[in-house]
Design a protein around this motif. Structure first.
Motif, PDB file in Angstrom:
ATOM      1  N   VAL A  77       0.918  -1.209  -0.008  1.00 41.15           N
ATOM      2  CA  VAL A  77      -0.101   0.016  -0.106  1.00 41.15           C
ATOM      3  C   VAL A  77       0.926   1.130  -0.140  1.00 41.15           C
ATOM      4  O   VAL A  77       0.402   2.353  -0.337  1.00 41.15           O
ATOM      5  N   ASP A  78       1.997   1.104   0.572  1.00 41.42           N
ATOM      6  CA  ASP A  78       3.001   2.389   0.682  1.00 41.42           C
ATOM      7  C   ASP A  78       3.380   2.684  -0.898  1.00 41.42           C
ATOM      8  O   ASP A  78       3.800   3.747  -1.157  1.00 41.42           O
ATOM      9  N   CYS A  79       3.526   1.787  -1.912  1.00 36.57           N
ATOM     10  CA  CYS A  79       3.861   1.968  -3.040  1.00 36.57           C
ATOM     11  C   CYS A  79       2.742   2.916  -3.826  1.00 36.57           C
ATOM     12  O   CYS A  79       2.977   3.913  -4.572  1.00 36.57           O
ATOM     13  N   ILE A  80       1.405   2.886  -3.496  1.00 37.20           N
ATOM     14  CA  ILE A  80       0.377   3.901  -3.992  1.00 37.20           C
ATOM     15  C   ILE A  80       0.664   4.999  -2.976  1.00 37.20           C
ATOM     16  O   ILE A  80       0.219   6.043  -3.688  1.00 37.20           O
ATOM     17  N   LEU A  81       0.530   5.112  -1.848  1.00 32.69           N
ATOM     18  CA  LEU A  81       0.693   6.280  -0.928  1.00 32.69           C
ATOM     19  C   LEU A  81       1.677   6.917  -1.263  1.00 32.69           C
ATOM     20  O   LEU A  81       1.824   8.276  -1.501  1.00 32.69           O
ATOM     21  N   GLY A  82       3.099   6.499  -1.598  1.00 42.22           N
ATOM     22  CA  GLY A  82       4.208   7.181  -1.832  1.00 42.22           C
ATOM     23  C   GLY A  82       3.954   8.054  -3.172  1.00 42.22           C
ATOM     24  O   GLY A  82       4.521   9.146  -3.071  1.00 42.22           O
ATOM     25  N   HIS A  83       3.514   7.100  -4.106  1.00 42.28           N
ATOM     26  CA  HIS A  83       3.362   7.975  -5.154  1.00 42.28           C
ATOM     27  C   HIS A  83       2.317   9.238  -5.164  1.00 42.28           C
ATOM     28  O   HIS A  83       2.658  10.234  -5.782  1.00 42.28           O
ATOM     29  N   ASN A  84       1.315   8.936  -4.584  1.00 43.80           N
ATOM     30  CA  ASN A  84       0.139  10.060  -4.389  1.00 43.80           C
ATOM     31  C   ASN A  84       0.718  10.973  -3.609  1.00 43.80           C
ATOM     32  O   ASN A  84       0.469  12.310  -3.935  1.00 43.80           O
ATOM     33  N   VAL A  85       1.769  10.891  -2.531  1.00 42.41           N
ATOM     34  CA  VAL A  85       2.284  11.939  -1.879  1.00 42.41           C
ATOM     35  C   VAL A  85       3.219  12.872  -2.581  1.00 42.41           C
ATOM     36  O   VAL A  85       2.899  14.141  -2.624  1.00 42.41           O
ATOM     37  N   MET A  86       3.899  12.221  -3.522  1.00 39.29           N
ATOM     38  CA  MET A  86       4.815  12.947  -4.596  1.00 39.29           C
ATOM     39  C   MET A  86       3.857  13.860  -5.522  1.00 39.29           C
ATOM     40  O   MET A  86       4.156  14.936  -5.845  1.00 39.29           O
ATOM     41  N   TRP A  87       2.718  13.163  -6.024  1.00 38.58           N
ATOM     42  CA  TRP A  87       1.872  13.774  -6.919  1.00 38.58           C
ATOM     43  C   TRP A  87       1.011  15.084  -6.338  1.00 38.58           C
ATOM     44  O   TRP A  87       0.953  16.192  -6.581  1.00 38.58           O
ATOM     45  N   ALA A  88       0.679  14.659  -4.761  1.00 42.20           N
ATOM     46  CA  ALA A  88      -0.015  15.970  -4.268  1.00 42.20           C
ATOM     47  C   ALA A  88       1.135  16.973  -3.957  1.00 42.20           C
ATOM     48  O   ALA A  88       0.656  18.286  -3.912  1.00 42.20           O
ATOM     49  N   ARG A  89       2.138  16.727  -3.530  1.00 41.64           N
ATOM     50  CA  ARG A  89       3.360  17.930  -3.220  1.00 41.64           C
ATOM     51  C   ARG A  89       3.686  18.556  -4.374  1.00 41.64           C
ATOM     52  O   ARG A  89       3.808  20.042  -4.374  1.00 41.64           O
ATOM     53  N   SER A  90       3.409  18.183  -5.752  1.00 37.82           N
ATOM     54  CA  SER A  90       3.813  18.803  -6.920  1.00 37.82           C
ATOM     55  C   SER A  90       2.689  19.981  -7.132  1.00 37.82           C
ATOM     56  O   SER A  90       2.797  20.894  -8.127  1.00 37.82           O
ATOM     57  N   TYR A  91       1.270  19.893  -6.401  1.00 41.31           N
ATOM     58  CA  TYR A  91       0.434  20.936  -6.369  1.00 41.31           C
ATOM     59  C   TYR A  91       0.602  21.576  -5.104  1.00 41.31           C
ATOM     60  O   TYR A  91      -0.511  22.285  -4.717  1.00 41.31           O
ATOM     61  N   GLY A  92       1.443  21.685  -4.179  1.00 40.89           N
ATOM     62  CA  GLY A  92       1.677  22.393  -3.035  1.00 40.89           C
ATOM     63  C   GLY A  92       1.095  21.877  -1.988  1.00 40.89           C
ATOM     64  O   GLY A  92       0.623  22.350  -0.800  1.00 40.89           O
ATOM     65  N   LEU A  93       0.387  20.481  -1.922  1.00 40.60           N
ATOM     66  CA  LEU A  93      -0.307  19.569  -0.926  1.00 40.60           C
ATOM     67  C   LEU A  93       0.481  18.856  -0.065  1.00 40.60           C
ATOM     68  O   LEU A  93       1.964  18.476  -0.357  1.00 40.60           O
ATOM     69  N   PHE A  94       0.105  18.324   1.180  1.00 41.33           N
ATOM     70  CA  PHE A  94       0.868  17.310   1.766  1.00 41.33           C
ATOM     71  C   PHE A  94       2.262  17.829   2.427  1.00 41.33           C
ATOM     72  O   PHE A  94       3.272  17.384   1.826  1.00 41.33           O
ATOM     73  N   ASN A  95       2.155  18.894   3.239  1.00 39.68           N
ATOM     74  CA  ASN A  95       3.433  19.315   3.740  1.00 39.68           C
ATOM     75  C   ASN A  95       3.826  19.400   5.057  1.00 39.68           C
ATOM     76  O   ASN A  95       4.482  19.893   5.762  1.00 39.68           O
TER      77      ASN A  95
END
Length: 234
Positions: free
Chosen positions: A173-191
């Protein structure tokens, strides 16, 4: 195990990176990888459409020892499948021995691959993919708010209690979350600090390094002349 080989159709930093990461965790480099250029028409050519009519990636090809070939196209399903058929890798909780942990793991896996993914996809479509005349700032702000007020606090609170999403063990599941976190951070989220610490931990994993070694080849903005832009259906 009657599986002869796996082949992943992949484009950098897209959802196929989740699958590539898990494949590296399981097999190191012992699987086939084919790069699909999503901008030059490969997703819409007859050969690809015959395998995946939804013209999307990831696409995982599974060849059995007897020559039969099967395909999977949903990253969440692929992640679940791969982790379960290689139990010796301990990338998912056992369904019988760790029933409650398994329940929590499946819930978060589906949450990350549906609810969280959907919110990020709405932002991406309206920021980078749709023609400018069709983009909606209202939709972008709505889903940024949802992520900030609902999704990020849930994830952050879990990461304050353990090193990974489902405790102190790294799971698929961390393979999905890890990808999502990087995706979100590209939009200034998850800080949050717990998110940053989590990203620091997972980015040190050798499989992560291999899976995202091609990140510089990704361009978030879809050119107008791209076949993805011309054929985009949502």
């Amino acid at each position: 195990m009657d599986i002869k080989k796996f082949k992943l159709y992949h484009y950098p930093l897209t959802r196929s990176s989740r699958v590539r990461w898990l494949l590296h965790e399981i097999f190191d480099d012992n699987f086939e990888l084919e790069i699909v250029n999503i901008h030059n028409g490969q997703l819409h050519n007859k050969n690809f459409i015959s395998i995946n009519p939804f013209h999307s990636i990831p696409l995982l090809e599974i060849e059995k020892e007897n020559g039969e070939v099967f395909h999977m196209i949903e990253s969440g399903a692929i992640i679940t499948f791969l982790a379960d058929i290689y139990p010796e890798k301990k990338l998912s909780p056992h369904p019988i021995k760790d029933t409650i942990k398994r329940m929590d793991y499946l819930q978060m896996l589906h949450f990350c691959s549906t609810m969280m993914d959907m919110a990020l996809w709405q932002i991406r479509m309206n920021t980078n993919i749709l023609p400018e005349s069709e983009r909606s700032e209202i939709i972008i702000e709505r889903y940024k708010k949802k992520i900030t007020l609902e999704i990020e606090p849930l994830i952050s609170s879990r990461l304050q209690r353990g090193q990974y999403l489902c405790g102190d063990d790294f799971y698929a599941v961390d393979c999905i979350l890890g990808h999502n976190v990087m995706w979100a951070r590209s939009y200034g989220l998850f800080n949050s600090s717990s998110i940053k610490s989590y990203l620091s931990r997972i980015s040190k994993r050798p499989a992560f390094v291999m899976a995202f070694s091609d990140y510089k080849d990704f361009d978030a903005n879809v050119p107008r002349e791209s076949s993805l832009s011309k054929n985009f259906s949502g």
